[in-house]
Design a protein around this motif. Sequence first.
Motif: not given
Lengths: 344, 344
Positions: A320-339
């Motif tokens: 799930n890292a690629p989708q999570a990373f794509i979301g990070l660039l769009e500001g979709r994470n909330f807090g420090k993003l870690i896999v």
Amino acid sequence: MTENTLMNHQIVLNSRPNGAPTPDNFRAQSTPVPMPASGQVLLRTLYLSLDPYMRGRMSDAASYAAAVGIGEVMVGAVVARVEASQHPGYRVGDLVLANTGWQKFALSDTNDLIRLDADLAQPSLALGVLGMPGFTAYMGLLDIGQPKAGDTVVVAAASGAVGSVVGQIAKIKGCRVVGLAGGAEKCAYVVNELGFDACIDHRSPDFAQALATACAKGIDVYFESVGGAVFDAVLPLLNTGARIPVCGLIAHYNDTALPPGPDRLSLLTRTLLIKRIKMQGFIIFDDYGHRYDEFFTQMSKWVADGRIKFKEDIVDGLENAPQAFIGLLEGRNFGKLIVRVTKD
Amino acid sequence: MTENTLMNHQIVLNSRPNGAPTPDNFRAQSTPVPMPASGQVLLRTLYLSLDPYMRGRMSDAASYAAAVGIGEVMVGAVVARVEASQHPGYRVGDLVLANTGWQKFALSDTNDLIRLDADLAQPSLALGVLGMPGFTAYMGLLDIGQPKAGDTVVVAAASGAVGSVVGQIAKIKGCRVVGLAGGAEKCAYVVNELGFDACIDHRSPDFAQALATACAKGIDVYFESVGGAVFDAVLPLLNTGARIPVCGLIAHYNDTALPPGPDRLSLLTRTLLIKRIKMQGFIIFDDYGHRYDEFFTQMSKWVADGRIKFKEDIVDGLENAPQAFIGLLEGRNFGKLIVRVTKD
């Protein structure tokens, strides 16, 4: 162990993005887990850090670090356990910070490993508040930003791994702190949980006006990690003698061309001149690596005392890292993003 | 004295320029010379300094200092003698540095006067190498630029009052120094008389390529006073960790609008980030006034020892100040531009 568990799973760069990364820029592959040679250790990844700078490594444009090659494992910091050791200094079970990237297992000659306490209660913190993002916040604000009590400090990406720490340190130093974040939920967190004085939603249509209202005395320190429309709103509010540490420009990482004119380069340099402003880019470990211990000691104490709070956004499974990373660039994470790559 | 000599001649701002200043933006006027009241002195101007920053004062756009009002005397630093005194601390004949602007006589309450040695051999130096321009060069290069032996230092406007001193100090500090100047004569002076390692004519068609060739190891310090096409050529040559003191942007002072796109603001901030560059504007007396004595002592010694050379471009007669100033903005002066207002 069965042969199944000894397969290594990796995410490699499949193609270079043109603009925003897409899932097909990444490719999952499996290879046999290698065995350590003499002087090496085999690491098993527990946590992989996802950070905006990785976007730069996916491009072959000149940047501050070499690009990831096509077919190579994506780079990144991890917390890992020693799974097998042929190195006299490491034993099976040792916990380390490593730079082995987006994969479940990796060999290391141990040269760039940082040892962590094997019983660390929350080892993922070594990728966040106690790691690169926290260190970036600490040195950028204190060494370049030079905040003084009473200063107005504006923090981009205020709910993120760096910004959340910047603002809390600025509060400890007696500043008025205004955060910028995307959406009401993040803004509420920034004010209610992190204790910022205000937080402005950079997606709201009256964003620039709201920022001006929140910064009635202008801006003395702007901690830049975003660029784009956020910087445009900050620029006219900067006070004489302002300081601008620049640790990132996430709004521009997916740019494929410069925006249309007019050309405001001279507007920026003129503002730096007439307001006597210092603007300085920095790359944390290159510029401040020699002060990591100072940071770690101080930040560990602040965290233990509850003076610095943090939030982790944990995604399970390397796949799930690629989708999570794509979301990070769009500001979709909330807090420090870690896999979480493997459970400990 | 006859009544004739007691008329004061002044140059006032007649209208605000739209783009480059023209002669009709200035107006000469005569008024009776005022007599000092108690606590005042009457000053007779010997030398008037003409400097690029004055262009900013002619506009009412926001800048770091108040605009000159229409009908007000143009601002400027002068070397003057006390002509009459009602102040116990000053006697007729005393020599001072004052900020009384483009006029032959002026009253002063003495608060902003700097006393000069009454027998100073070349009092005009207090407006150049030993005054504001030399001080700007000294602090900008040493405090913001932080030159190290072996660094490549590039100096805009290298034959001018500030640039000529910047480059010579950089040579004293063991740097490789590349100047930029307009025309073969100025370039020859910069290399042969001032001792720079190279000087590139910014008017030549292959300027950017010539600069790249002269800076084979990139640029570690760029002393900015110009902007425009000069900065454009410098930007891609900046090394990691470069420092850019900004004391002026003469190429932009006559701008009436931003240039057409693309918008390179983010190109600049991205360059600052990925190369970890510090860019800092400064206004010499505001930022460094407390270090003037340090500067004056060191620079006087360097000048006395012949280690810092200088060139003055002296124009006779206050009535010629407007044309001389217009020429300064076009780079027509050669050396520190000074108007000899009255012979001593």
